[in-house]
Design a protein around this motif. Structure first.
Motif, short mmCIF file in Angstrom:
data_model
loop_
_atom_site.label_atom_id
_atom_site.label_comp_id
_atom_site.label_asym_id
_atom_site.label_seq_id
_atom_site.Cartn_x
_atom_site.Cartn_y
_atom_site.Cartn_z
N GLY A 51 0.83 -1.20 0.00
CA GLY A 51 0.00 0.00 0.00
C GLY A 51 0.86 1.25 0.00
O GLY A 51 2.08 1.19 -0.21
N THR A 52 0.23 2.38 0.24
CA THR A 52 0.93 3.66 0.29
C THR A 52 1.40 3.95 1.71
O THR A 52 0.63 3.83 2.66
N THR A 53 2.66 4.31 1.84
CA THR A 53 3.21 4.68 3.14
C THR A 53 2.97 6.16 3.40
O THR A 53 3.32 7.01 2.58
N VAL B 61 0.15 2.78 6.85
CA VAL B 61 0.12 2.19 5.52
C VAL B 61 -1.33 2.05 5.10
O VAL B 61 -2.15 1.45 5.81
N ALA B 62 -1.66 2.62 3.94
CA ALA B 62 -3.02 2.56 3.40
C ALA B 62 -3.05 1.57 2.25
O ALA B 62 -2.38 1.77 1.23
N CYS B 63 -3.81 0.50 2.40
CA CYS B 63 -3.89 -0.52 1.35
C CYS B 63 -4.60 0.02 0.11
O CYS B 63 -4.39 -0.48 -0.99
N ASP B 64 -5.44 1.03 0.30
CA ASP B 64 -6.21 1.61 -0.78
C ASP B 64 -6.24 3.13 -0.60
O ASP B 64 -6.24 3.63 0.52
N ALA C 23 -2.59 -3.26 6.78
CA ALA C 23 -2.74 -2.03 6.02
C ALA C 23 -4.19 -1.73 5.67
O ALA C 23 -4.49 -0.68 5.10
N ASP C 24 -5.09 -2.63 6.02
CA ASP C 24 -6.51 -2.47 5.71
C ASP C 24 -7.29 -2.20 6.99
O ASP C 24 -7.50 -3.10 7.81
N PRO C 25 -7.73 -0.96 7.21
CA PRO C 25 -8.49 -0.65 8.42
C PRO C 25 -9.78 -1.45 8.56
O PRO C 25 -10.31 -1.59 9.66
#
Length: 203
Positions: A49-51, A78-81, A185-187
């Motif tokens: 994902g995006t750091t 970290v954002a998976c999406d 990384a996925d909330p």
């Protein structure tokens, strides 16, 4: 001038460190800004994902409740999406603002309560403080300008996990994370499998 801030600013080295580790293209501007703190978004090799990284917290010495010395830190998420980036950036900004306002750093293994608006956006009331396990080991610490800064990773906790942390040591919780390998990384991920509570002895 804030007496805790020093020259040269360590945060400039942190920003360069984060950007130098990123896969191209490197962004030309921070994702957000709050006072002295910026949030940068980069794609790091091997990270799912995006750091997102704060830049600006590390210019201040923060007291620690578990160490006898002050510490310098920045915070990661970290954002998976892409849809999660605004909420996670707001979460990082909240933790940065709270630490700078109190002068005290959050500790590894602790659960940080989210502000209501952050909790609503993330669907989680607490963030866990961990080392940056998705990143290369060299990414989590920076030495520059005569100082060392640590990069702590924050990820949203599910309610069951927060309750488990409240009654168990954080190392036990991290052992369970290693065993279950959740998509941190996925909330919106499900809670990790947790051991059933022990029943009281009956007579």
């Amino acid at each position: 001038m804030n007496p805790h801030r020093t020259e040269p600013l360590l945060s400039g080295h942190i920003r360069d460190h984060v950007l130098s580790k990123a896969a191209p293209p490197v962004p030309g501007a921070p994702l957000g800004r709050s006072g002295p703190v910026e949030v940068w978004a980069t794609v790091q090799p091997g990270v799912p994902g995006t750091t997102l990284s704060t830049v600006g917290v590390s210019d201040t010495d923060l007291a620690s409740t578990i160490r006898r010395r002050t510490v310098r830190v920045e915070f990661l998420a970290v954002a998976c999406d892409e849809v999660w980036q605004p909420a996670l950036a707001a979460a990082l900004t909240q933790v940065a603002e709270d630490c700078l306002a109190s002068g005290v750093v959050v500790n590894r293994g602790s659960a940080v309560r989210c502000r209501p608006e952050v909790a609503d956006a993330l669907g989680s009331g607490h963030l866990y403080v961990s080392r940056a396990v998705y990143h290369d080991r060299s990414f989590g610490q920076v030495r520059a300008a005569g100082h060392r800064a640590e990069l702590w990773w924050l990820f949203p906790l599910r309610p069951e996990e927060e309750r488990f942390l409240a009654t168990h040591h954080w190392e036990r919780f991290e052992d369970l994370l290693v065993e279950s390998r959740p998509a941190l990384a996925d909330p919106a991920r499900p809670a990790i499998p947790l051991p059933a509570p022990r029943r009281g002895r009956t007579v």
